[in-house]
Write a protein that holds these residues in place. Structure first.
Motif, PDB file in Angstrom:
ATOM      1  N   THR A 168      -1.654 -14.756  18.228  1.00  0.00           N
ATOM      2  CA  THR A 168      -1.191 -14.883  19.597  1.00  0.00           C
ATOM      3  C   THR A 168      -0.087 -13.858  19.845  1.00  0.00           C
ATOM      4  N   ASP A 169       0.296 -13.689  21.113  1.00  0.00           N
ATOM      5  CA  ASP A 169       1.375 -12.756  21.419  1.00  0.00           C
ATOM      6  C   ASP A 169       2.661 -13.149  20.692  1.00  0.00           C
ATOM      7  N   ALA A 170       2.984 -14.442  20.689  1.00  0.00           N
ATOM      8  CA  ALA A 170       4.212 -14.911  20.037  1.00  0.00           C
ATOM      9  C   ALA A 170       4.151 -14.682  18.533  1.00  0.00           C
ATOM     10  N   GLU A 171       2.983 -14.935  17.932  1.00  0.00           N
ATOM     11  CA  GLU A 171       2.842 -14.716  16.494  1.00  0.00           C
ATOM     12  C   GLU A 171       2.986 -13.238  16.148  1.00  0.00           C
ATOM     13  N   THR A 172       2.436 -12.369  16.994  1.00  0.00           N
ATOM     14  CA  THR A 172       2.533 -10.932  16.740  1.00  0.00           C
ATOM     15  C   THR A 172       3.980 -10.474  16.765  1.00  0.00           C
ATOM     16  N   PHE A 244      -3.013   1.339  14.755  1.00  0.00           N
ATOM     17  CA  PHE A 244      -2.749  -0.086  14.661  1.00  0.00           C
ATOM     18  C   PHE A 244      -1.302  -0.302  14.222  1.00  0.00           C
ATOM     19  N   LEU A 245      -0.800  -1.498  14.492  1.00  0.00           N
ATOM     20  CA  LEU A 245       0.467  -1.922  13.912  1.00  0.00           C
ATOM     21  C   LEU A 245       0.134  -2.931  12.826  1.00  0.00           C
ATOM     22  N   CYS A 259      -0.979  -9.934  11.101  1.00  0.00           N
ATOM     23  CA  CYS A 259      -1.307  -9.455  12.454  1.00  0.00           C
ATOM     24  C   CYS A 259      -1.476  -7.945  12.420  1.00  0.00           C
ATOM     25  N   ALA A 260      -2.522  -7.450  13.054  1.00  0.00           N
ATOM     26  CA  ALA A 260      -2.776  -5.996  13.082  1.00  0.00           C
ATOM     27  C   ALA A 260      -3.351  -5.602  14.438  1.00  0.00           C
ATOM     28  N   ASP A 265      -1.692  -1.961  22.350  1.00  0.00           N
ATOM     29  CA  ASP A 265      -1.586  -3.348  22.799  1.00  0.00           C
ATOM     30  C   ASP A 265      -0.250  -3.950  22.388  1.00  0.00           C
ATOM     31  N   PHE A 266       0.189  -3.637  21.151  1.00  0.00           N
ATOM     32  CA  PHE A 266       1.498  -4.119  20.713  1.00  0.00           C
ATOM     33  C   PHE A 266       2.603  -3.547  21.593  1.00  0.00           C
ATOM     34  N   LEU A 267       2.518  -2.262  21.901  1.00  0.00           N
ATOM     35  CA  LEU A 267       3.562  -1.610  22.691  1.00  0.00           C
ATOM     36  C   LEU A 267       3.666  -2.261  24.072  1.00  0.00           C
ATOM     37  N   ARG A 268       2.524  -2.518  24.687  1.00  0.00           N
ATOM     38  CA  ARG A 268       2.527  -3.186  25.992  1.00  0.00           C
ATOM     39  C   ARG A 268       3.172  -4.565  25.882  1.00  0.00           C
ATOM     40  N   LEU A 269       2.796  -5.311  24.841  1.00  0.00           N
ATOM     41  CA  LEU A 269       3.329  -6.649  24.624  1.00  0.00           C
ATOM     42  C   LEU A 269       4.835  -6.600  24.354  1.00  0.00           C
ATOM     43  N   TYR A 270       5.245  -5.663  23.513  1.00  0.00           N
ATOM     44  CA  TYR A 270       6.651  -5.561  23.137  1.00  0.00           C
ATOM     45  C   TYR A 270       7.529  -5.198  24.332  1.00  0.00           C
ATOM     46  N   LEU A 271       7.098  -4.215  25.135  1.00  0.00           N
ATOM     47  CA  LEU A 271       7.885  -3.771  26.279  1.00  0.00           C
ATOM     48  C   LEU A 271       8.001  -4.865  27.340  1.00  0.00           C
ATOM     49  N   GLU A 272       6.934  -5.655  27.499  1.00  0.00           N
ATOM     50  CA  GLU A 272       6.984  -6.761  28.447  1.00  0.00           C
ATOM     51  C   GLU A 272       7.961  -7.838  27.972  1.00  0.00           C
ATOM     52  N   ALA A 273       7.915  -8.154  26.671  1.00  0.00           N
ATOM     53  CA  ALA A 273       8.852  -9.134  26.127  1.00  0.00           C
ATOM     54  C   ALA A 273      10.282  -8.619  26.195  1.00  0.00           C
TER      55      ALA A 273
END
Length: 286
Positions: A168-172, A244-245, A259-260, A265-273
């Motif tokens: 999930t986003d939180a787990e990542t 990948f991360l 998590c990989a 996708d990670f960058l988008r998720l990280y910047l939003e958080a």
């Protein structure tokens, strides 16, 4: 011959050997020869570290291995214990002992496979019973152990359930903060083995590694690393293009993928958080 369960029920008839602590409380080495004349002795062993080893030569009688980490944290009750028997191990059966009730964990014939087996620390101590043999000179039971969180956030540890389930986003986000290794890179090659896949990865950005999972590509490639990460065979990972991360855990010297996500996708998720102020830790994305 008494069954282990019957023997344990009758344990009040056995001579309980006084507790013996290993010299560093992490590892223990003993010999069944100390039980000569008392072949039904049960010896108590206490191990208090997050990782270590046990080696029992010429096993006779039984030993009870109590794994008690030196922490008063409530999280200690949620720990799991993973053991990895040596390929040379034989001569015993291993049970889980919870308040005098035994549950078989590993038979003698399973020890030599060297597979990792995990169980919750609250499931009990390890009751290791020697199997009577005419010749014990070639008998030895040895294993490494590690204490791990029961379900590391985002970590696809092969001994736990649903190892290929997407994070999930939180787990990542949490995996980036708590994993043994965090790196950006690509999948170069996938080699299928008997029960797992060995994934060779090329790393362009190494954020953190607990041990030397990834090694430098040499003088001419100072900003690149390479290494191998394990994944369960059923995950069906494939080599291909894309960044990948990679995050994951190191168990018994082997790196296992957690998590990989694709890096974009990670960058988008990280910047939003980051915009919402909900990131559990900072990562340099420049």
């Amino acid at each position: 011959m008494l069954t282990p369960i019957l023997a344990y029920v009758l344990s009040h008839l056995l001579r309980i050997v006084s507790c013996q602590y290993s010299s560093d409380e992490c590892s223990w080495k003993g010999s069944g020869l100390t039980h000569e004349g008392h072949a039904r002795d049960v010896e108590q062993v206490y191990l208090r570290c997050s990782q270590g080893s046990l080696e029992w030569l010429y096993p006779t009688g039984a030993i009870i291995v109590n794994l008690r980490p030196n922490t008063a944290s409530p999280a200690a009750a949620l720990l799991s214990v993973c053991i990895k028997p040596s390929a040379e191990s034989n001569g015993t059966n291993i049970y889980l002992d919870r308040v005098g009730k035994l549950r078989l964990l590993l038979r003698e014939q399973d020890l030599a496979h060297g597979k990792v087996h995990c169980f919750g620390i609250q499931e009990g101590a390890l009751f290791i019973e020697a199997i009577p043999h005419m010749d014990i000179s070639r008998r030895i039971t040895a294993f490494q152990y590690e204490l791990v969180s029961s379900r590391p956030a985002g970590a696809s540890v092969h001994s736990f359930s649903a190892p290929c389930q997407p994070c999930t986003d939180a787990e990542t986000l949490l995996a980036v903060c708590t994993s043994d290794f965090v790196a950006r890179g690509s999948i170069k090659k996938v080699q299928r083995e008997e029960e797992q896949s060995s994934v060779t990865v090329d790393i362009s950005r190494l954020y953190r590694q607990k041990t030397r999972v990834f090694v430098s590509g040499g003088v001419r490639a100072r900003r690149s690393w390479t290494g191998q990460v394990k994944m369960p065979l059923q995950c069906g990972v494939k080599s291909g293009e894309g960044d990948f991360l990679f995050t994951g855990t190191v168990r018994f010297g082997e790196a296992w993928m957690g998590c990989a996500p694709r890096y974009k996708d990670f960058l988008r998720l990280y910047l939003e958080a980051q915009r919402q102020g909900t990131n559990p830790c900072h990562v340099d994305t420049d």
